[in-house]
Design an enzyme around this catalytic site. Sequence first.
Site, short mmCIF file in Angstrom:
data_model
loop_
_atom_site.label_atom_id
_atom_site.label_comp_id
_atom_site.label_asym_id
_atom_site.label_seq_id
_atom_site.Cartn_x
_atom_site.Cartn_y
_atom_site.Cartn_z
N HIS A 214 0.84 -1.18 0.00
CA HIS A 214 0.00 0.00 0.00
C HIS A 214 0.88 1.24 0.00
CE1 HIS A 214 0.98 0.53 4.25
NE2 HIS A 214 0.62 -0.71 4.47
P1 TYD Z 1 -1.54 -2.76 7.67
O1 TYD Z 1 -0.96 -1.39 7.82
O2 TYD Z 1 -2.35 -3.04 6.45
O3 TYD Z 1 -0.36 -3.86 7.78
P2 TYD Z 1 0.94 -4.14 6.92
O4 TYD Z 1 1.19 -2.99 6.02
O5 TYD Z 1 2.01 -4.32 7.94
O6 TYD Z 1 0.73 -5.41 6.18
O7 TYD Z 1 -2.35 -3.11 8.97
C1 TYD Z 1 -2.84 -4.41 9.22
C2 TYD Z 1 -4.09 -4.30 10.08
O8 TYD Z 1 -3.76 -3.70 11.34
C3 TYD Z 1 -5.16 -3.44 9.45
O9 TYD Z 1 -6.41 -4.06 9.71
C4 TYD Z 1 -5.11 -2.14 10.20
C5 TYD Z 1 -4.52 -2.51 11.53
N1 TYD Z 1 -3.65 -1.45 12.10
C6 TYD Z 1 -4.15 -0.65 13.12
O10 TYD Z 1 -5.30 -0.82 13.59
N2 TYD Z 1 -3.34 0.31 13.64
C7 TYD Z 1 -2.08 0.52 13.17
O11 TYD Z 1 -1.37 1.44 13.67
C8 TYD Z 1 -1.59 -0.30 12.10
C9 TYD Z 1 -0.21 -0.09 11.52
C10 TYD Z 1 -2.42 -1.28 11.60
#
Ligand code: TYD
Length: 146
Positions: free
Chosen positions: A59
């Site tokens: 993303h």
């Molecule tokens: P995401 O940022 O998509 O993870 P990555 O990029 O590491 O694969 O986040 C994964 C899940 O965690 C998503 O449902 C959102 C949640 N999340 C939070 O609630 N707070 C946060 O600070 C972060 C980074 C993620």
Amino acid sequence: MEKNKMSKNKNYYELLELNKIKNENGNITIIEKSTDFKFNLNRVYFLSNVPSGITRGGHAHKKLHQLIIPINGSFDIKLDNGKEKKSINLNNESVGLRIYPMTWREISNFSPGSICLVLASEEYDENDYIRKYDEFLELINNVNEF
Ligand code: TYD
């Protein structure tokens, strides 16, 4: 190495050398706002226990600034600003990667036990995410037209 020497700056990332104090009792690595991350710090989180073969990220963020530090182990980060792609292996606890907004990123190849520490300029906001690569390209091309 000279503190905070930038190995590359293409306006979407910087590799930052953090100040590390080493002695026979161990290391202290210091991350300070004025010399290191520079943005307002509103959130800290870390990734741990990521199985091998898993890719995280996938993303971009509209406004979020981040500083990523491999405080244990190593992992690879692929960066893409819509025009150029770069792959960086982070494997040194005193070298951090600053990522600017509107940069697509994928994190993979986590070594066993690795910990990916993230300093972030904003609290979590799903509306700040761009999770579809096509949408990212469309937005970045629109921004670049102006
Ligand atoms: P995401 O940022 O998509 O993870 P990555 O990029 O590491 O694969 O986040 C994964 C899940 O965690 C998503 O449902 C959102 C949640 N999340 C939070 O609630 N707070 C946060 O600070 C972060 C980074 C993620």
